[in-house]
Design a protein around this motif. Sequence first.
Motif, PDB file in Angstrom:
ATOM      1  N   TYR A  23       0.829  -1.215   0.000  1.00  0.00           N
ATOM      2  CA  TYR A  23       0.000   0.000   0.000  1.00  0.00           C
ATOM      3  C   TYR A  23       0.863   1.264   0.000  1.00  0.00           C
ATOM      4  CZ  TYR A  23      -4.119  -2.923   0.936  1.00  0.00           C
ATOM      5  OH  TYR A  23      -5.122  -3.842   0.848  1.00  0.00           O
ATOM      6  N   SER A  32      -3.994   5.954  -3.996  1.00  0.00           N
ATOM      7  CA  SER A  32      -4.238   6.154  -2.561  1.00  0.00           C
ATOM      8  C   SER A  32      -4.467   4.827  -1.847  1.00  0.00           C
ATOM      9  CB  SER A  32      -5.454   7.054  -2.347  1.00  0.00           C
ATOM     10  OG  SER A  32      -6.644   6.310  -2.522  1.00  0.00           O
ATOM     11  N   TYR A  33      -4.188   4.844  -0.554  1.00  0.00           N
ATOM     12  CA  TYR A  33      -4.370   3.677   0.302  1.00  0.00           C
ATOM     13  C   TYR A  33      -5.792   3.138   0.166  1.00  0.00           C
ATOM     14  CZ  TYR A  33      -4.464   0.861   4.556  1.00  0.00           C
ATOM     15  OH  TYR A  33      -4.597  -0.177   5.435  1.00  0.00           O
ATOM     16  N   ASN A  34      -6.754   4.065   0.208  1.00  0.00           N
ATOM     17  CA  ASN A  34      -8.171   3.681   0.124  1.00  0.00           C
ATOM     18  C   ASN A  34      -8.523   2.979  -1.172  1.00  0.00           C
ATOM     19  OD1 ASN A  34      -9.760   4.009   2.333  1.00  0.00           O
ATOM     20  ND2 ASN A  34     -10.025   6.222   2.034  1.00  0.00           N
ATOM     21  N   THR A  35      -8.043   3.546  -2.269  1.00  0.00           N
ATOM     22  CA  THR A  35      -8.310   2.952  -3.588  1.00  0.00           C
ATOM     23  C   THR A  35      -7.718   1.549  -3.657  1.00  0.00           C
ATOM     24  OG1 THR A  35      -8.152   5.156  -4.546  1.00  0.00           O
ATOM     25  CG2 THR A  35      -8.026   3.312  -6.082  1.00  0.00           C
ATOM     26  N   GLU A  37      -6.881  -0.476  -1.145  1.00  0.00           N
ATOM     27  CA  GLU A  37      -7.509  -1.416  -0.214  1.00  0.00           C
ATOM     28  C   GLU A  37      -8.903  -1.841  -0.690  1.00  0.00           C
ATOM     29  OE1 GLU A  37      -8.651  -0.317   3.735  1.00  0.00           O
ATOM     30  OE2 GLU A  37      -7.759  -2.137   4.578  1.00  0.00           O
ATOM     31  N   THR A  38      -9.648  -0.876  -1.195  1.00  0.00           N
ATOM     32  CA  THR A  38     -10.989  -1.190  -1.695  1.00  0.00           C
ATOM     33  C   THR A  38     -10.904  -2.196  -2.841  1.00  0.00           C
ATOM     34  OG1 THR A  38     -11.663   1.058  -1.147  1.00  0.00           O
ATOM     35  CG2 THR A  38     -13.134  -0.169  -2.602  1.00  0.00           C
TER      36      THR A  38
END
Length: 190
Positions: A23, A32-35, A37-38
């Motif tokens: 990540y 991004s981390y969120n993108t 991880e999702t």
Amino acid sequence: MKFIFDFDDVLFYNTEKLKRHIYLCLDNAGVSYNTAETYYKKIRGGEFSLKNFILDLLKKEKIKEIKMEDVYEDIMSKCPDFINKELVDIVRKLGKENCYLVTYGEKEFNKEKVERSGIAPLFCEINVVSGSKKEIIERICAKHKNEKAVFIDDVPKHFENLDFKKYPNLKTILFDDKGLEKLKTEISKA
Ligand SMILES: [Mg+2]
């Protein structure tokens, strides 16, 4: 006594360290981390290919100036830092002829993780399986039927369907937070 080790989250801090590093490297590349991880949550469960994961995310985020190979190299070059040093020391002492490695997942990525971690020379045999570990575990037990064979894994699912009647020399150790202690106790009994 023979020992059969799992790799991810046993010999190698996959969840705790490698995943976090993936990540981080993706974040440095503009994902991004969120993108990340999702997307990971969406595709996990199947055979995970890190190269495809990076490729998909770079494409998704329309990042053209960064090469997948460079992000992949950033990630994989850290593999030696993510091994469980205490456990690897034990493996080294047990001796190559007594240690097998059986890991689950996508072939190319997992083979490379083992190679890049630097611990491959400590095992007499390395297997990457995409399904059940049963066949390989039982083959090793049959080959060494006059010795105890200890199979260490952090996922209880891999102990299911093992034929303990046919292979009474087989013993399993669930590698939880007491895993290392359980293994040391088993070794001391030998
Ligand atoms: Mg595991």
